[in-house]
Design a protein around this motif. Structure first.
Motif, short mmCIF file in Angstrom:
data_model
loop_
_atom_site.label_atom_id
_atom_site.label_comp_id
_atom_site.label_asym_id
_atom_site.label_seq_id
_atom_site.Cartn_x
_atom_site.Cartn_y
_atom_site.Cartn_z
N GLY A 1 15.69 21.79 35.15
CA GLY A 1 15.93 23.22 35.38
C GLY A 1 16.76 23.83 34.26
O GLY A 1 16.44 24.90 33.74
N ASP A 29 7.72 22.44 35.75
CA ASP A 29 8.98 21.75 36.11
C ASP A 29 8.84 21.29 37.56
O ASP A 29 8.86 22.10 38.48
CB ASP A 29 10.12 22.77 35.91
CG ASP A 29 11.42 22.40 36.62
OD1 ASP A 29 11.51 21.31 37.21
OD2 ASP A 29 12.35 23.23 36.60
N ARG A 46 22.58 22.66 47.99
CA ARG A 46 21.20 22.22 48.25
C ARG A 46 21.23 21.09 49.27
O ARG A 46 21.93 20.10 49.08
CB ARG A 46 20.54 21.74 46.95
CG ARG A 46 19.45 22.69 46.49
CD ARG A 46 18.84 22.26 45.20
NE ARG A 46 17.95 21.11 45.35
CZ ARG A 46 17.14 20.69 44.39
NH1 ARG A 46 17.11 21.32 43.22
NH2 ARG A 46 16.37 19.65 44.58
MG MG Z 1 14.99 21.39 39.41
#
Ligand code: MG
Ligand code: ATP
Length: 191
Positions: A15, A86, A134
């Motif tokens: 990322g 990605d 997350r």
């Molecule tokens: Mg990622």
């Protein structure tokens, strides 16, 4: 078009490096993880099903992911300079499907594979879990994701290596160091 598949384990820096590639090369960024998390955030029934899978560290079924990719590729603007993939492909079946989809549009893609040691990765993800919240960034789920990566996703590195479309990048140190290796390769590929 310059299409890049960013490979590498969870936490290897896909990322972060995608953002730098976008700034420097103007490519479109497709993060399948971000697309799935947006679906979860929408509160839909599909999002709930996705959440049940992701929060356990498991993979979404291939057929569903391949459909998602087909939809994405079909809506790319005509002036698109290229795409950073990605988080896709994550299985050999997804890799075959991507090759076929790109073939149909007379496109191909190179894999840039980010490598970082497991202890480095775990530390990064635990830190991200603390600040980013997350649900899958906890030790138990991280270990499961790494196991699935090693068993199911790592073999796609061979798939691209055998097709002469593969570069391995050291992503242990920091984003700047990773970027300096990638920029050299992207300059060549963009010619
Ligand atoms: Mg990622
Ligand atoms: P990082 O974002 O740090 O690289 P990651 O690779 O584990 O970590 P994402 O790419 O954001 O995270 O993906 C999060 C989750 O979404 C995965 O663990 C998986 O459950 C699901 N997912 C994303 N892409 C795919 C895919 N191509 N096939 C199957 N499942 C996927």
């Amino acid at each position: 078009m310059l299409n890049i598949i960013l490979g590498g384990a969870p936490g290897s820096g896909k990322g972060t490096l995608s953002d730098i590639i976008v700034k420097n090369y103007g490519l479109q960024h497709l993060s399948t993880g971000d697309v799935l998390r947006a679906e979860i955030a929408s509160g839909s029934k599909l999002g709930q099903e996705i959440n049940d899978i992701i929060s356990l560290g498991n993979l979404i079924p291939d057929a569903q992911m391949i459909q998602l990719l087909q939809n994405y590729i079909a809506t790319l603007p005509a002036d698109c300079k290229g795409v950073i993939f990605d988080g896709f492909p994550r299985t050999v079946e997804q890799a075959h499907a991507l090759t076929q989809m790109l073939d149909e549009h007379n496109m191909d893609a190179y894999m840039l594979d980010l490598y970082a040691e497991e202890d480095v990765i775990i530390e990064r993800l635990l830190n991200r879990g603390k600040i980013g919240g997350r649900a899958d960034d906890n030790l138990e789920t991280i270990k499961k994701r790494l196991r699935i990566y090693n068993e199911t996703t790592r073999p796609i590195s061979d798939y691209y290596l055998r097709r002469h479309k593969y570069f391995l990048i050291n992503s242990n140190i920091n984003p700047e160091c990773t970027w300096s290796q990638m920029d050299v390769i992207l300059k060549q590929l963009a010619q």
